[in-house]
Design an enzyme around this catalytic site. Sequence first.
Site, PDB file in Angstrom:
ATOM      1  N   GLU A  29       0.855  -0.618   0.167  1.00 29.95           N
ATOM      2  CA  GLU A  29      -0.149  -0.061   0.334  1.00 29.95           C
ATOM      3  C   GLU A  29       0.411   1.153  -0.376  1.00 29.95           C
ATOM      4  OE1 GLU A  29      -3.270   0.571   2.013  1.00 29.95           O
ATOM      5  OE2 GLU A  29      -3.871  -1.077   2.028  1.00 29.95           O
ATOM      6  N   HIS A  88      -4.163   7.201  -1.056  1.00 38.99           N
ATOM      7  CA  HIS A  88      -3.101   5.723  -0.626  1.00 38.99           C
ATOM      8  C   HIS A  88      -3.949   4.960  -1.397  1.00 38.99           C
ATOM      9  CE1 HIS A  88      -7.344   4.390   2.666  1.00 38.99           C
ATOM     10  NE2 HIS A  88      -6.592   3.672   2.009  1.00 38.99           N
ATOM     11  N   HIS A  90      -5.482   0.828  -2.839  1.00 34.89           N
ATOM     12  CA  HIS A  90      -6.161  -0.626  -2.579  1.00 34.89           C
ATOM     13  C   HIS A  90      -5.557  -0.659  -3.442  1.00 34.89           C
ATOM     14  CE1 HIS A  90      -9.605   0.242   0.212  1.00 34.89           C
ATOM     15  NE2 HIS A  90      -8.098   1.289   0.355  1.00 34.89           N
ATOM     16  N   ASP A 101     -10.310   1.573   6.971  1.00 35.68           N
ATOM     17  CA  ASP A 101     -10.477   3.599   7.188  1.00 35.68           C
ATOM     18  C   ASP A 101     -11.069   4.754   7.946  1.00 35.68           C
ATOM     19  OD1 ASP A 101      -8.132   3.036   4.747  1.00 35.68           O
ATOM     20  OD2 ASP A 101      -9.369   2.498   3.315  1.00 35.68           O
TER      21      ASP A 101
END
Lengths: 144, 489
Positions: A29, A88, A90, A101
């Site tokens: 990630e 970020h 996924h 999250d």
Amino acid sequence: MSVTRTQLEIGSKICADLLASVAQGYPGEACGILLGRIEGDRRVVEGFRPAPNRWSEREDRYLVDPESLRRALAAEEAGGARVLGFYHSHPDAPPLPSETDRELAWPWYYYVIIRVAVGKPEETRAWELDVDTGRFEERPIRYT
Amino acid sequence: MARVSIRIPTPLRPFVDGRSSVDVEAETARGALARLTESNERLRAQLFDDDGELRNFVNVYVGTNNLRDLPDDPALEEGTELSIIPSIAGGRTSEVIEMTGGGAEAERAGLTTDELRRYSRHLLIPEVGLEGQERLKGARVLLVGAGGLGSPLALYLTAAGVGKIGIVDHDVVDFTNLQRQILHDTSSVGTSKLESARARLHAINPNVDVETFETRLDSGNALEILQGWDVVADGSDNFPTRYLVNDAAVLLGVPTVYGAIFRFEGQVSVFGAEDGPCYRCLFREPPPAELAPSCADAGVFGVLPGIVGTIQATETIKLILGQGRPLIGRILLIDALQMQFRELSIHSDPSCPVCGESPTITELIDYEEFCGVNVDRGGSADGVPEMEVTQLQRWLDEGRDFQLIDVREPYEWQICNLEPQGARLTPLGVFPTVVGELDPAIPMVVYCRSGARSANAVEKLREAGFDAINLKGGILAWAEEVDESMPTY
């Protein structure tokens, strides 16, 4: 009743750079800070700063390096670019906020999630925590 | 005491009147945070947990050093800057989300990462969301028929992620089905509808478990087949099956999503739901068989089953989700030609023989008999004389004196007819007015498409004193056995 919704604006060059940067982190990630300015209801992305992912125990988590964020916030305080939110990736998962999250989310900041499928950035969506409901609300992204 | 300033990040500024920094007097870092939050309960809850420990998702910096990395509680100098820095973290969920609780109709089942992706547009709708999608995955829906209505039903329920779909059908794909039965394609003509459906549905969504029942639904097997499903969606095309499905579903306590079509008109409703009416509350008895033509006899506008079946799929999904206002106690009437949707209220009938207060139907009956339908639709009505098409050919070759009567509709006549053989078009509807022109002294051979309508006509003609004979198998048999170049429909 009309509902005013804020939106995120991002230029195509910055967006392309951002996606390329995120794809490099695959299959881990990738994460970082979104910088820019605020104009009324618009948050305009003018740059981004990749941050080391400090969540080292698991591949499917991220933690934005606190020192990187401290510097960005100090620069903001000194009149520099605003910290608009964070991004970020996924990897191989939909760009929807996960329960993790949501639990760890801060209000006000935009959380941009980029789905990276087999190393290729595929779908980007922006979210903001609604403090009243504790749920993420999607924010439109305008590509300029 | 040192006077220090604490930088507040944007998300916490609403707790300090919008200020970006707050000055306090304190000796240590923890003392400064205590001063900041001493009269600000909401801010304290943001920064500290119930034990008074700094929350995991908050970092406090003293100058450029993280408080967590410093000795327990560092002393502060005048003018030191403290910064509250949010800890930004998260992550995708790579595990299957656990099953959580049971639904009203259907159990919920966990979703895999692939399914989270596939159904992401559903997950965004509050009325569906993760809970609803898990409910869909746990649901079991039985489709009666894989034809015009069954096609959109099966396609959309599969795409939507209904966990298990059962289909009952015993037909093979016919070339004339392709105009509306979009589950099948040209390459599947002649093969089993269920095989064709299974392949298509698997291609759309391999996560869906498809169970097939290759049989004609009848009183002997209906209860067994309908048992254990959350919803039955009725896409049948005839009255005996419709009554059978209704009665069996009421006896089993399973709601039925009903759909029916005729040419340009359609009907949709939800029957047999708790406190809702059933099909028999609305239609106690079927219409006479001759007034209940099938698609093959009456024709159907190809898009119509798409509209009706899609509404049936919508109602099915709503029942599974427990969302919205289902068509319980209401019947939707659709007129595609005028493009009008009308709605009628329907009520449970306390005297309904199957769902009323004192039901008389407590087990399944003979539905063919109840609807007055001959099992062999191509055959003749009781006691009506009939002839084979080859015999008709012989009569023509021999130059016999007889009348050849076509009782179909004019548009059917246009497709194919026996005019060269001397046939005369006399649609059933105009029979009473033209019957006087027919000569009772001359034998007459009567035909329609497949021999069913003409058998009824022959029966009535014979009652009126005519020497009428039914053409067995109708013009379809003629096209098959005598004139292969004739177009059929």
